[in-house]
Write a protein that holds these residues in place. Structure first.
Motif, PDB file in Angstrom:
ATOM      1  N   LEU A 104       0.825  -1.203   0.000  1.00  0.00           N
ATOM      2  CA  LEU A 104       0.000   0.000   0.000  1.00  0.00           C
ATOM      3  C   LEU A 104       0.859   1.252   0.000  1.00  0.00           C
ATOM      4  N   GLU A 105       1.992   1.199   0.742  1.00  0.00           N
ATOM      5  CA  GLU A 105       2.880   2.365   0.753  1.00  0.00           C
ATOM      6  C   GLU A 105       3.449   2.624  -0.634  1.00  0.00           C
ATOM      7  N   GLU A 106       3.821   1.532  -1.352  1.00  0.00           N
ATOM      8  CA  GLU A 106       4.325   1.696  -2.711  1.00  0.00           C
ATOM      9  C   GLU A 106       3.224   2.232  -3.625  1.00  0.00           C
ATOM     10  N   GLN A 107       1.997   1.722  -3.437  1.00  0.00           N
ATOM     11  CA  GLN A 107       0.882   2.246  -4.214  1.00  0.00           C
ATOM     12  C   GLN A 107       0.673   3.726  -3.933  1.00  0.00           C
ATOM     13  N   MET A 108       0.768   4.089  -2.638  1.00  0.00           N
ATOM     14  CA  MET A 108       0.593   5.490  -2.247  1.00  0.00           C
ATOM     15  C   MET A 108       1.640   6.366  -2.932  1.00  0.00           C
ATOM     16  N   ASN A 109       2.906   5.913  -2.896  1.00  0.00           N
ATOM     17  CA  ASN A 109       3.980   6.685  -3.547  1.00  0.00           C
ATOM     18  C   ASN A 109       3.717   6.825  -5.045  1.00  0.00           C
ATOM     19  N   SER A 110       3.250   5.710  -5.674  1.00  0.00           N
ATOM     20  CA  SER A 110       2.983   5.773  -7.105  1.00  0.00           C
ATOM     21  C   SER A 110       1.852   6.744  -7.416  1.00  0.00           C
ATOM     22  N   LEU A 111       0.793   6.683  -6.592  1.00  0.00           N
ATOM     23  CA  LEU A 111      -0.340   7.578  -6.822  1.00  0.00           C
ATOM     24  C   LEU A 111       0.050   9.039  -6.617  1.00  0.00           C
ATOM     25  N   LYS A 112       0.870   9.294  -5.577  1.00  0.00           N
ATOM     26  CA  LYS A 112       1.277  10.680  -5.322  1.00  0.00           C
ATOM     27  C   LYS A 112       2.180  11.188  -6.444  1.00  0.00           C
ATOM     28  N   GLN A 113       3.027  10.286  -6.975  1.00  0.00           N
ATOM     29  CA  GLN A 113       3.839  10.687  -8.124  1.00  0.00           C
ATOM     30  C   GLN A 113       2.943  10.963  -9.334  1.00  0.00           C
ATOM     31  N   TYR A 114       1.911  10.108  -9.494  1.00  0.00           N
ATOM     32  CA  TYR A 114       0.938  10.311 -10.563  1.00  0.00           C
ATOM     33  C   TYR A 114       0.228  11.640 -10.384  1.00  0.00           C
ATOM     34  N   GLU A 115      -0.120  11.943  -9.121  1.00  0.00           N
ATOM     35  CA  GLU A 115      -0.782  13.222  -8.813  1.00  0.00           C
ATOM     36  C   GLU A 115       0.145  14.390  -9.119  1.00  0.00           C
ATOM     37  N   ASN A 119      -6.897   9.030  -1.217  1.00  0.00           N
ATOM     38  CA  ASN A 119      -7.560   8.876   0.087  1.00  0.00           C
ATOM     39  C   ASN A 119      -8.034   7.440   0.303  1.00  0.00           C
ATOM     40  N   GLU A 120      -8.470   6.754  -0.786  1.00  0.00           N
ATOM     41  CA  GLU A 120      -8.883   5.356  -0.645  1.00  0.00           C
ATOM     42  C   GLU A 120      -7.718   4.488  -0.194  1.00  0.00           C
ATOM     43  N   VAL A 121      -6.536   4.720  -0.767  1.00  0.00           N
ATOM     44  CA  VAL A 121      -5.370   3.945  -0.347  1.00  0.00           C
ATOM     45  C   VAL A 121      -4.995   4.289   1.085  1.00  0.00           C
ATOM     46  N   GLU A 122      -5.093   5.598   1.454  1.00  0.00           N
ATOM     47  CA  GLU A 122      -4.816   5.980   2.845  1.00  0.00           C
ATOM     48  C   GLU A 122      -5.757   5.254   3.799  1.00  0.00           C
ATOM     49  N   ASN A 123      -7.038   5.159   3.397  1.00  0.00           N
ATOM     50  CA  ASN A 123      -7.998   4.453   4.245  1.00  0.00           C
ATOM     51  C   ASN A 123      -7.682   2.965   4.324  1.00  0.00           C
ATOM     52  N   GLN A 124      -7.147   2.395   3.222  1.00  0.00           N
ATOM     53  CA  GLN A 124      -6.753   0.988   3.268  1.00  0.00           C
ATOM     54  C   GLN A 124      -5.575   0.795   4.223  1.00  0.00           C
ATOM     55  N   ILE A 125      -4.626   1.740   4.202  1.00  0.00           N
ATOM     56  CA  ILE A 125      -3.502   1.670   5.153  1.00  0.00           C
ATOM     57  C   ILE A 125      -4.025   1.795   6.572  1.00  0.00           C
ATOM     58  N   LEU A 126      -4.935   2.718   6.769  1.00  0.00           N
ATOM     59  CA  LEU A 126      -5.534   2.897   8.091  1.00  0.00           C
ATOM     60  C   LEU A 126      -6.253   1.624   8.525  1.00  0.00           C
ATOM     61  N   THR A 127      -6.994   1.013   7.585  1.00  0.00           N
ATOM     62  CA  THR A 127      -7.689  -0.239   7.889  1.00  0.00           C
ATOM     63  C   THR A 127      -6.698  -1.341   8.231  1.00  0.00           C
ATOM     64  N   ARG A 128      -5.653  -1.440   7.417  1.00  0.00           N
ATOM     65  CA  ARG A 128      -4.657  -2.494   7.657  1.00  0.00           C
ATOM     66  C   ARG A 128      -4.004  -2.331   9.016  1.00  0.00           C
ATOM     67  N   ASP A 129      -3.574  -1.104   9.352  1.00  0.00           N
ATOM     68  CA  ASP A 129      -2.873  -0.891  10.622  1.00  0.00           C
ATOM     69  C   ASP A 129      -3.809  -1.060  11.815  1.00  0.00           C
ATOM     70  N   ALA A 130      -5.045  -0.557  11.673  1.00  0.00           N
ATOM     71  CA  ALA A 130      -5.963  -0.631  12.809  1.00  0.00           C
ATOM     72  C   ALA A 130      -6.449  -2.052  13.063  1.00  0.00           C
ATOM     73  N   LYS A 131      -6.597  -2.813  11.985  1.00  0.00           N
ATOM     74  CA  LYS A 131      -7.129  -4.165  12.125  1.00  0.00           C
ATOM     75  C   LYS A 131      -6.047  -5.236  12.216  1.00  0.00           C
ATOM     76  N   GLY A 132      -4.786  -4.844  12.046  1.00  0.00           N
ATOM     77  CA  GLY A 132      -3.719  -5.841  12.117  1.00  0.00           C
ATOM     78  C   GLY A 132      -3.692  -6.748  10.905  1.00  0.00           C
ATOM     79  N   ILE A 133      -4.179  -6.269   9.754  1.00  0.00           N
ATOM     80  CA  ILE A 133      -4.189  -7.076   8.538  1.00  0.00           C
ATOM     81  C   ILE A 133      -2.813  -6.981   7.884  1.00  0.00           C
TER      82      ILE A 133
END
Length: 926
Positions: A703-714, A768-782
Motif C-alpha cells: 500500500l505504501e508503494e501504491q501510495m507513492n505511485s499515486l502521489k507521483q501520478y498526482e 484517500n482510498e489507499v490511505e484508508n486501506q492503510i488505516l484499515t490495515r494498521d488498525a485491524k492488524g491485517i
C-alpha cells in the motif's frame, strides 16, 4: 531449570529404586523453580520461593525432599478469595476438593473459561471423573503434571492437593509476573522494591525479614491507595499494629483475604519465619495482580477514549469546514444570480473582469476545500468503522450530498451568469453601434430638412411672373422628388429607433423623442408639400413657359445628388463584424459599389452637360442668367464637390476594411491558437480520468508503494497545470478581443475547467482510498499479504475493469474464498457492502468487509469490564477513582460526559460508566 541426569549413577540398591520411584511422583517447574520431589547427582542446589525449601541430592545419594510447613491456611484463604465471587468457599483444603466440584468452579473463576459439565453422582468414579476434568484443563494451559493422579486428590492426599493448588497459583497468578525478564519470584521481589523505594524505614530484600515490621506491606498499599492508610503516622516500633492495619485494610477495602495474622507473622519476639514468607509473597502477588488488572483496564479505556476524542475533533473540523464552504456558496450565489445589466460597455466589461477574478482567484481554493472536505469525511467514516463506532451524521444541511447539491447549484448559476455577461456585452456593443448610426442619420436628415418648412410655407407664387410660377412649379416637383428620395432614410431612422427600444437601450427616451420629432416634421413636410403643390397647380394653368433645360438639370441633379449622399453615407457607415466571412462580405459589397463608379461618372458628366448646354444657349442668344436654377438649389459646383468627396472616401473605406481584415485575421489566429491547445488538453484530461478509474486496482506492490505511485501520478498531473494556465491566458485574450465562438474546437474553457477540477478531485479521492486501506490495515492488524490476496481476488472478479463488482461477481468471489452462502446470508452481506443499494461493490467496501471478517475490534462490553475493574467490581465509579486510574485529560473527559448513577447501591457523586460505555459505541446518546 533442573534436569534429570543419570550419567554418574552406576548401581542402585533395591531400596534406592523404591525411593526413586516415589521421588518421581511429582515435579512442577516454573521459571527455574522446582516444587515437589526431585533428585540431582552432580551438585547441591537450594532453591526457595516463599515458604518452599528444596534440598537436593549430593554425590549420588538420594534423599526424599519434603515440603516444609507450607501454610494450608494461606492456600485456603487464597482459594476462598476467588470462590467467594461464585458465592461459595472451602473450610478444609484437603477435604473440600475431593469431589472435584469446587476445584472445577475455582478454575472457572480464575481463568474466566467454562469447563466441561461435571458429573452429578456421588460415587468414587464420579469424583475421579470430575478431578480428571480439572487436571485435563490445567494440562491444556501448558502445565505438565508428572505423576499427579485424580485418585490422590480424591483420597485427600494433603501433599498432592497443596502441590496442585500451588501449580494453579503459578499458572494463573504468578507465572505472568515478569519485570525486566526476571523469574516470577525475582520479578515480584523487584516490583516490591521499586514500589516501596520512596518510603522511609522500608528496605525490601526478601519475603520474610524485610516485612517483619509491617511497614513494607503498608507502603505497598499506600503507594496504590493513599486514601486508605496515613503512612506518616506509622511507627517502626509497632510492628503488630502495622501488620494488623495492612491486613485489615487489604481485606476490607482491597478484597485481599487475610492469609496471615500479625501474631503469625511476627510471633512474640517479632521474629519472621519461613512459614510466613509464603503469605507475604502471596499478599504482594495479589496486590500486584490487582494493580496489573487495573492498569490493563485503564489502558483499554484510554485507548477507546483517545479514539473517541480524535473522532470528535475530526467531526468538529468537518462541521467548521462545511459551514464555511456553505456560507461562501450562500454569499456567492446571489452575486451570480444578479442579472442587473449596466448601461455602458465599460461597466459590463468590468463585471466580466470581476467574474474572471472569481474564476481564477476566489473559486480554486474553494474547489480544494470541497475536495478536502469529502476526503476528511471518508477518512472519518473509515476511522469510525474501524473503531466499531456508528457512522458520523453531520448536522442538518451539512451532509456531503448537501454540499455537492449546493456546489452544483452554484456552478449552474455561474454558467448562466457568464452566458448572460457575454450576451449583455454583445447587446451593448450592438446598441452603441446602432445609437451612433442613429445619430449620424438623424444629423444628415435634420441637416437636409433645415428650412424646408419655411420654404414650403412661402407665398412667393402670388406675385410671381409666369416664368417664375413655372419655375416654382418645377422647383416644387424637384423638391417632391427629393422628398421621396429621403423617405427611405426616415424609415431607416425609425427602424433603428425601434431596434434600440427592443434591445432596451439606456437612453431610449432621447432616441424616441428625436425620432418622434423627425417623424412629426416629416409628416408636416408632407402636408406642406401637398398644400404647396395644390396652390401651384391652381396657378399653373395661368402660366405656360417652362425652362426645360433648368428643369431637366434639376431632375437629373437631384437623384444623382441623393445617390452621392447615400454613397457618402455608406462609405462612412460604421460596421461591426466577428469573423473573416463577415468582413469579406463587406469587402465584396464595397467592390461592387466601386464597380458602379464609372456609370455614376457618366451620369455626372451628363448632368453637367445639361448645365453646359444652358450656358451655351444663354451665350449664343445673349440671355442674361441670374446664376440660380429656379428649379433646384443644387449647383454644378455642388455636384462636383460631392463627387470629389465620394472619390476621396473610397480609398479611406478600403483602408478601414483592410484594417478590419487584419483584426479578424488576428482573431482567427487566437481561435486557432486556443483550439490547438484545447484539442490536446481536453483529450489528455479524458485519458487521465480513464487511467485513474483503473489505477487503484492495477497498481501492484504494498500500500505504501501504491501510495507513492499515486502521489507521483498526482504530481505529474499537478505539473500539467501550466498548460491549463496558458490556455486560460489565450481564453482571456479571446474574450478581450470579443471572440465568443470557435469553430476549430469542441472544447470550451468551461469544459476544460470542469474537467481539470474533476481530475484533481478524482486523483485525491483515489489517494484517500489507499490511505484508508492503510488505516484499515494498521488498525485491524491485517498483513500486506492478506491485502494483496484481497486485491488479487477483487481484480479477478472485476470483469469490467472499472473498480467495481456486480452482485453475481461478488458472490462468486466470496465462494472462491471459502464462504458457504445461502440467499439470506448473502443478502445480509450485501446490506453491509452496498448500504445505498447502488447495485455494485466497490474495492473499499470489499476491503472493509474482509477486514471485519478477519480482525477483532473493541466492544462496549470490553470497555464496561475495564471500568468495572477500575471501580473494584462496583456498578458505578467515582470521580476520585477516575482521576487516580486515568491520565488527567481522559479522566476529565469521562467526568464531563458520564451521567449520575441512580442505583440504590450508589454513593454521593457516583457516575454511571455502563451507559457511558454504551454511548461510546452508538448504543445510546452520549
Amino acid at each position: 531449570m533442573f534436569k534429570k541426569n543419570s550419567s554418574n549413577v552406576k548401581t542402585r540398591t533395591a531400596s534406592q529404586d523404591d525411593v526413586i520411584k516415589r521421588a518421581t511422583v511429582s515435579r512442577w517447574t516454573a521459571d527455574g523453580i522446582l516444587f515437589g520431589l526431585t533428585w540431582e547427582h552432580t551438585r547441591v542446589q537450594r532453591v526457595e520461593f516463599g515458604s518452599v525449601l528444596i534440598q537436593e541430592i549430593n554425590a549420588g545419594r538420594f534423599k526424599l525432599i519434603k515440603w516444609l510447613n507450607f501454610s494450608s491456611e494461606t492456600f485456603t484463604a487464597w482459594c476462598n478469595s476467588h470462590l467467594r465471587k461464585a458465592g461459595t468457599q472451602i473450610d478444609n483444603i484437603e477435604e473440600d476438593f475431593r469431589n472435584g466440584l469446587k476445584l472445577m468452579l475455582l478454575l472457572e473463576v480464575i481463568s474466566g473459561e467454562r469447563l466441561p459439565k461435571p458429573d452429578k453422582g456421588k460415587m468414587r468414579f464420579h469424583k475421579i471423573a470430575n478431578v480428571n476434568k480439572a487436571l485435563d484443563f490445567i494440562c491444556s494451559k501448558g502445565v505438565k503434571l508428572v505423576s499427579i493422579g485424580a485418585e490422590e486428590i480424591v483420597d485427600g492426599n494433603a501433599k498432592m492437593t497443596l502441590g496442585m493448588i500451588w501449580t494453579i497459583i503459578l499458572r494463573f497468578a504468578i507465572q505472568d509476573i515478569s519485570v525486566e525478564e526476571t523469574s516470577a519470584k525475582e520479578g515480584l521481589l523487584l516490583w516490591c522494591q521499586r514500589k516501596t523505594a520512596p518510603y522511609r524505614n522500608v528496605n525490601v530484600q526478601n519475603f520474610h525479614i524485610s516485612w517483619k515490621d509491617g511497614l513494607a506491606l503498608c507502603a505497598l498499599i499506600h503507594r496504590h491507595r493513599p486514601d486508605l492508610i496515613d503512612y506518616a503516622k506509622l511507627r517502626k516500633d509497632d510492628p503488630i499494629g502495622n501488620l494488623n492495619t495492612a491486613f485489615e485494610v487489604a481485606e476490607k477495602f482491597l478484597d485481599i483475604p487475610k492469609m496471615l495474622d500479625a501474631e503469625g507473622q511476627t510471633g512474640k519476639t517479632v521474629t519472621p519465619t519461613r512459614r510466613s514468607a509464603g503469605g507475604v509473597a502471596m499478599f504482594s502477588m495479589v496486590l500486584l495482580q490487582r494493580k496489573c488488572h487495573a492498569e490493563t483496564a485503564a489502558n483499554r479505556i484510554c485507548k477507546v477514549l483517545a479514539v473517541n476524542q480524535e473522532n470528535e475533533k475530526l467531526m468538529e473540523e468537518y462541521e467548521k469546514l462545511a459551514s464555511e464552504l456553505l456560507e461562501w456558496i450562500r454569499r456567492t450565489t446571489p452575486w451570480l444570480e444578479n442579472r442587473a445589466a449596466e448601461q455602458t460597455m465599460r461597466a459590463m466589461q468590468q463585471k466580466l473582469e470581476d467574474f474572471r477574478d472569481y474564476r481564477r482567484i476566489h473559486k480554486p481554493p474553494r474547489v480544494q476545500e470541497k475536495c478536502q472536505l469529502e476526503i476528511n469525511f471518508n477518512t472519518l467514516q473509515t476511522k469510525l468503522r474501524l473503531s466499531n463506532r456508528p457512522a458520523f451524521m453531520p448536522s442538518e444541511g451539512k451532509m456531503v450530498s448537501d454540499i455537492a447539491n449546493a456546489w452544483k447549484g452554484l456552478e449552474q448559476v455561474e454558467k448562466g451568469y457568464e452566458e448572460w455577461l457575454l450576451t449583455e456585452i454583445r447587446r451593448l456593443e450592438r446598441l452603441d453601434h446602432l445609437a451612433e448610426k442613429f445619430k449620424q442619420k438623424c444629423s444628415m436628415h435634420e441637416s437636409w430638412t433645415g428650412g424646408k418648412e419655411d420654404l414650403l410655407s412661402q407665398k412667393d407664387f402670388e406675385s410671381a411672373s409666369l416664368m417664375e410660377i413655372r419655375a416654382l412649379m418645377r422647383k416644387h416637383e424637384a423638391f417632391e422628388s427629393d422628398l421621396a428620395a429621403h423617405q427611405d432614410r426616415v424609415e431607416q431612422i425609425a427602424a433603428i429607433a425601434q431596434e434600440l427600444n427592443e434591445l432596451d437601450y439606456h437612453d431610449a427616451a432621447t432616441v424616441n423623442a428625436r425620432c418622434q420629432g423627425i417623424c412629426d416634421q416629416w409628416d408636416n413636410l408632407g402636408t406642406l408639400t401637398q398644400k404647396r403643390r395644390d396652390a401651384l397647380e391652381r396657378v399653373e394653368k395661368l402660366w405656360e413657359t417652362i425652362d426645360q433645360l433648368y428643369l431637366e438639370f434639376a431632375k437629373r441633379a437631384a437623384p444623382f445628388n441623393n445617390w452621392m449622399d447615400g454613397a457618402m453615407e455608406d462609405l462612412q457607415d460604421m460596421f461591426i463584424v466577428h469573423s473573416i466571412e463577415e468582413i469579406q462580405s463587406l469587402i465584396t459589397a464595397h467592390d461592387q459599389f466601386k464597380a458602379t463608379l464609372p456609370e455614376a461618372d457618366k451620369e455626372r458628366m451628363a448632368t453637367m452637360g445639361i448645365h453646359s448646354e444652358i450656358l451655351k444657349i444663354a451665350q449664343t442668344y445673349g440671355i442674361k442668367l441670374s446664376g440660380i436654377n429656379p428649379y433646384t438649389n443644387l449647383s454644378p459646383q455642388d455636384i462636383s464637390t460631392k463627387w470629389d468627396t465620394v472619390k476621396h472616401l473610397v480609398p479611406l473605406r478600403d483602408q478601414m476594411l483592410q484594417e478590419e481584415v487584419a483584426r479578424q485575421q488576428a482573431n482567427e489566429r487566437l481561435r486557432r491558437q486556443f483550439a490547438a491547445q484545447a484539442n490536446i488538453i481536453g483529450p489528455w484530461i479524458q485519458t487521465k480520468m480513464e487511467e485513474i478509474s483503473h489505477v487503484s486496482v492495477d497498481i501492484a506492490g504494498s500500500l505504501e508503494e501504491q501510495m507513492n505511485s499515486l502521489k507521483q501520478y498526482e504530481q505529474n498531473i499537478i505539473n500539467y497545470k501550466s498548460n491549463i494556465d496558458k490556455l486560460e491566458g489565450d481564453h482571456q485574450l479571446s474574450q478581450e478581443s470579443l471572440i465568443f465562438d470557435n469553430k476549430h474546437t469542441n472544447y470550451t474553457m468551461e469544459h476544460v475547467r470542469v474537467g481539470w477540477e474533476q481530475l484533481l478531485t478524482t486523483i485525491a479521492r483515489t489517494i484517500n482510498e489507499v490511505e484508508n486501506q492503510i488505516l484499515t490495515r494498521d488498525a485491524k492488524g491485517i498483513s500486506q499479504e492478506q491485502l494483496n490476496e484481497f486485491r488479487a481476488s477483487f481484480n479477478h472478479f472485476d470483469r469490467k475493469r472499472n473498480g467495481m463488482m456486480d452482485p453475481d461477481d461478488f458472490r462468486a468471489c466470496l465462494i472462491s474464498m471459502g464462504y458457504d452462502l445461502g440467499e439470506v446470508e448473502f443478502a445480509r452481506i450485501m446490506t453491509l457492502v452496498d448500504a445505498n443499494n447502488t447495485g455494485v461493490v466497490t474495492f473499499q467496501a470489499f476491503i472493509d468487509f474482509m477486514t471485519r471478517e478477519t480482525a477483532e475490534t473493541d466492544t462496549a462490553e470490553q470497555v464496561m469490564a475495564s471500568f468495572k475493574i477500575l471501580a473494584s467490581d462496583k456498578n458505578y465509579i467515582t470521580v476520585d477513582e477516575l482521576r487516580r486510574e486515568l491520565p488527567p485529560d481522559q479522566a476529565e473527559y469521562c467526568i464531563s460526559r458520564m451521567t449520575r448513577y441512580i442505583g440504590a447501591d450508589g454513593s454521593t457523586g457516583a457516575l454511571d460508566y455502563i451507559s457511558f460505555s454504551s454511548a461510546l459505541y452508538g448504543e445510546s446518546d452520549l
